[in-house]
Design an enzyme around this catalytic site. Structure first.
Site, PDB file in Angstrom:
ATOM      1  N   TYR A   1      62.667 -25.154  12.696  1.00  0.00           N
ATOM      2  CA  TYR A   1      63.854 -25.931  12.346  1.00  0.00           C
ATOM      3  C   TYR A   1      64.764 -25.087  11.468  1.00  0.00           C
ATOM      4  O   TYR A   1      64.532 -24.908  10.281  1.00  0.00           O
ATOM      5  CB  TYR A   1      63.470 -27.219  11.624  1.00  0.00           C
ATOM      6  CG  TYR A   1      62.594 -28.157  12.414  1.00  0.00           C
ATOM      7  CD1 TYR A   1      62.563 -28.115  13.803  1.00  0.00           C
ATOM      8  CD2 TYR A   1      61.794 -29.104  11.775  1.00  0.00           C
ATOM      9  CE1 TYR A   1      61.759 -28.981  14.528  1.00  0.00           C
ATOM     10  CE2 TYR A   1      60.998 -29.974  12.486  1.00  0.00           C
ATOM     11  CZ  TYR A   1      60.972 -29.907  13.859  1.00  0.00           C
ATOM     12  OH  TYR A   1      60.168 -30.770  14.568  1.00  0.00           O
TER      13      TYR A   1
ATOM     14  N   PRO B   1      60.627 -41.918  17.631  1.00  0.00           N
ATOM     15  CA  PRO B   1      60.249 -43.290  18.000  1.00  0.00           C
ATOM     16  C   PRO B   1      61.454 -44.187  18.246  1.00  0.00           C
ATOM     17  O   PRO B   1      61.311 -45.268  18.819  1.00  0.00           O
ATOM     18  CB  PRO B   1      59.440 -43.764  16.785  1.00  0.00           C
ATOM     19  CG  PRO B   1      60.012 -42.983  15.642  1.00  0.00           C
ATOM     20  CD  PRO B   1      60.321 -41.629  16.213  1.00  0.00           C
ATOM     21  N   LEU B   2      62.643 -43.728  17.820  1.00  0.00           N
ATOM     22  CA  LEU B   2      63.868 -44.490  18.054  1.00  0.00           C
ATOM     23  C   LEU B   2      64.711 -43.876  19.167  1.00  0.00           C
ATOM     24  O   LEU B   2      65.915 -44.118  19.245  1.00  0.00           O
ATOM     25  CB  LEU B   2      64.684 -44.573  16.755  1.00  0.00           C
ATOM     26  CG  LEU B   2      63.979 -45.290  15.599  1.00  0.00           C
ATOM     27  CD1 LEU B   2      64.844 -45.259  14.349  1.00  0.00           C
ATOM     28  CD2 LEU B   2      63.648 -46.724  15.982  1.00  0.00           C
ATOM     29  N   GLY B   3      64.061 -43.100  20.032  1.00  0.00           N
ATOM     30  CA  GLY B   3      64.789 -42.519  21.157  1.00  0.00           C
ATOM     31  C   GLY B   3      65.925 -41.619  20.714  1.00  0.00           C
ATOM     32  O   GLY B   3      67.007 -41.623  21.304  1.00  0.00           O
ATOM     33  N   ARG B   4      65.675 -40.821  19.646  1.00  0.00           N
ATOM     34  CA  ARG B   4      66.681 -39.898  19.089  1.00  0.00           C
ATOM     35  C   ARG B   4      67.978 -40.626  18.707  1.00  0.00           C
ATOM     36  O   ARG B   4      69.075 -40.107  18.882  1.00  0.00           O
ATOM     37  CB  ARG B   4      66.970 -38.759  20.066  1.00  0.00           C
ATOM     38  CG  ARG B   4      65.725 -37.943  20.419  1.00  0.00           C
ATOM     39  CD  ARG B   4      66.059 -36.730  21.262  1.00  0.00           C
ATOM     40  NE  ARG B   4      64.851 -36.037  21.684  1.00  0.00           N
ATOM     41  CZ  ARG B   4      64.183 -35.151  20.946  1.00  0.00           C
ATOM     42  NH1 ARG B   4      64.634 -34.861  19.752  1.00  0.00           N
ATOM     43  NH2 ARG B   4      63.093 -34.575  21.408  1.00  0.00           N
ATOM     44  N   GLY B   5      67.794 -41.844  18.196  1.00  0.00           N
ATOM     45  CA  GLY B   5      68.933 -42.623  17.723  1.00  0.00           C
ATOM     46  C   GLY B   5      69.451 -43.635  18.716  1.00  0.00           C
ATOM     47  O   GLY B   5      70.267 -44.504  18.356  1.00  0.00           O
ATOM     48  N   PHE B   6      68.998 -43.561  19.964  1.00  0.00           N
ATOM     49  CA  PHE B   6      69.500 -44.477  20.993  1.00  0.00           C
ATOM     50  C   PHE B   6      69.232 -45.927  20.628  1.00  0.00           C
ATOM     51  O   PHE B   6      70.087 -46.797  20.831  1.00  0.00           O
ATOM     52  CB  PHE B   6      68.862 -44.142  22.342  1.00  0.00           C
ATOM     53  CG  PHE B   6      69.222 -45.109  23.436  1.00  0.00           C
ATOM     54  CD1 PHE B   6      70.441 -45.010  24.096  1.00  0.00           C
ATOM     55  CD2 PHE B   6      68.353 -46.124  23.805  1.00  0.00           C
ATOM     56  CE1 PHE B   6      70.786 -45.904  25.096  1.00  0.00           C
ATOM     57  CE2 PHE B   6      68.684 -47.022  24.812  1.00  0.00           C
ATOM     58  CZ  PHE B   6      69.904 -46.902  25.452  1.00  0.00           C
ATOM     59  N   PHE B   7      68.053 -46.222  20.078  1.00  0.00           N
ATOM     60  CA  PHE B   7      67.711 -47.605  19.783  1.00  0.00           C
ATOM     61  C   PHE B   7      68.317 -48.101  18.472  1.00  0.00           C
ATOM     62  O   PHE B   7      68.015 -49.205  18.026  1.00  0.00           O
ATOM     63  CB  PHE B   7      66.189 -47.789  19.782  1.00  0.00           C
ATOM     64  CG  PHE B   7      65.609 -47.736  21.171  1.00  0.00           C
ATOM     65  CD1 PHE B   7      65.843 -48.747  22.076  1.00  0.00           C
ATOM     66  CD2 PHE B   7      64.857 -46.647  21.579  1.00  0.00           C
ATOM     67  CE1 PHE B   7      65.342 -48.692  23.359  1.00  0.00           C
ATOM     68  CE2 PHE B   7      64.337 -46.578  22.866  1.00  0.00           C
ATOM     69  CZ  PHE B   7      64.579 -47.607  23.762  1.00  0.00           C
TER      70      PHE B   7
END
Length: 350
Positions: A66, A214-220
């Site tokens: 990173y 776990p949040l779909g890279r912010g999608f959710f």
């Protein structure tokens, strides 16, 4: 929309069967330094990390890739003084290597040791709590890689060994050399292929499950509107699921989750994160964020309770045929291609 409170204490959990304990929710730190737009100010991110630790989220995840290196340096700053290091369960990863031909993966013993020494220095610690192979080097027998990690455990430079994006067969071979504490994988409402082989293998062997994105890279969090806020250097612009033709179709998934969240009195991101938490007591999600408000929301997901019927309803929104686009482009390494040669071939080469 109302959101669940973040005031409740963050419980602790056993990660794997080797003695490691972590907060039941971790903090993925990648986006603070790379991938999701420009790096964020160090001072702000150190403040966020300290806020997380004070809130009871003490499992911090980073990697030498990173930046490269800048995220570990950031965590090193956050760990200085105030007894912070003693409160933290620190995880970092190795395997990504920047060579003359660009990024590649290395897992040879010499590099394992070199990478570990570099991480220890950047983090400013004597020992890494959980040291993970970020991606499997398909040219090197997994036994050779884990063998060197085992030596690092014996030298007390690392406490526990983890894998990331490894196949079931690779996990078994690695675990036979030295017990594996955790396997990190992408697991969310719209990334569920690990349920077929990876999850059962981990549970059979007593290996903890760490879920990234776990949040779909912010999608959710916001659905397809996320695309409107992505900078030109945001990694998500390269991902198939975030391409316009796929994102438009995937928006239907978010709309359903959002409607259910409204009925539950929480945010859609809390609902999606709660679904991961409900997968079992051996599962630790590590959502990342760069904002205090979002962090507090994520902690609030721990208080969202779901019935079996609600779990099934959520899963129906993102059935396999309803998710459009793969999670990574074809050229990126994932657990699906992590098989390594037999150890006998490595001995011959040496």
């Amino acid at each position: 929309m109302a959101s669940a409170t973040a005031a409740a204490a963050v419980p602790r959990m056993k990660l794997g069967s080797q003695g490691m304990e972590v907060s039941a929710q971790g903090l993925g730190c990648m986006g603070m330094s790379v991938a999701y737009g420009p790096p964020k100010p160090d001072a702000d991110m150190v403040a966020l990390i300290h806020h997380a630790v004070d809130a009871g989220v003490t499992f911090l995840d980073t990697s030498d890739v990173y930046g490269p290196h800048t995220n570990e340096i950031l965590l090193g700053k956050a760990l200085q003084g105030g007894g912070v290091r003693e409160k933290v369960d620190l995880a970092t990863k190795f395997g990504g290597f920047l060579g003359e031909d660009g990024w590649s993966v290395r897992g040879d013993p010499a590099y394992v040791r070199e990478a570990c020494e570099g991480s220890l220095k950047r983090l400013g610690v004597d020992c890494i709590d959980l040291y993970c192979q970020h991606r499997v080097d398909t040219r090197v027998p997994i036994e050779a890689t884990i063998g060197e990690l085992k030596k690092l455990v014996e030298e007390r430079k690392i406490k526990y060994i983890g894998l990331s994006e490894a196949s079931a067969a690779t996990i078994r071979r690695a675990h036979a050399v030295h017990p594996i504490t955790s396997v990190q994988m992408e697991w969310s409402l719209w990334s569920r292929d690990v349920e077929q082989d990876i999850i059962p293998t981990c549970r059979e062997l007593g290996i903890g499950i760490v879920c990234y994105s776990p949040l779909g890279r912010g999608f959710f969090s916001v659905g397809s509107k996320l695309a409107d806020s992505l900078s030109d250097d945001d990694f998500r612009k390269l991902l198939p699921r975030f391409q316009p033709e796929n994102l438009e179709k995937n928006a239907l998934i978010f709309e359903s989750v959002n409607a259910m969240a409204a009925r539950k009195g929480c945010t859609p991101s809390q609902l999606a994160l709660a679904w991961v938490h409900h997968q079992g007591s051996d599962v630790c999600p590590i959502p990342g964020t760069t904002k205090m408000e979002n962090f507090n929301q994520n902690v609030g997901a721990l208080s969202v309770k779901l019935t079996p019927e609600e779990m099934a309803e959520l899963e129906s929104y993102a059935a396999t045929g309803d998710v459009h686009g793969d999670r990574y482009p074809e050229m990126m390494n994932t657990w699906k291609d992590s098989e390594t040669p037999p150890l006998s071939s490595w001995k011959v080469e040496c």
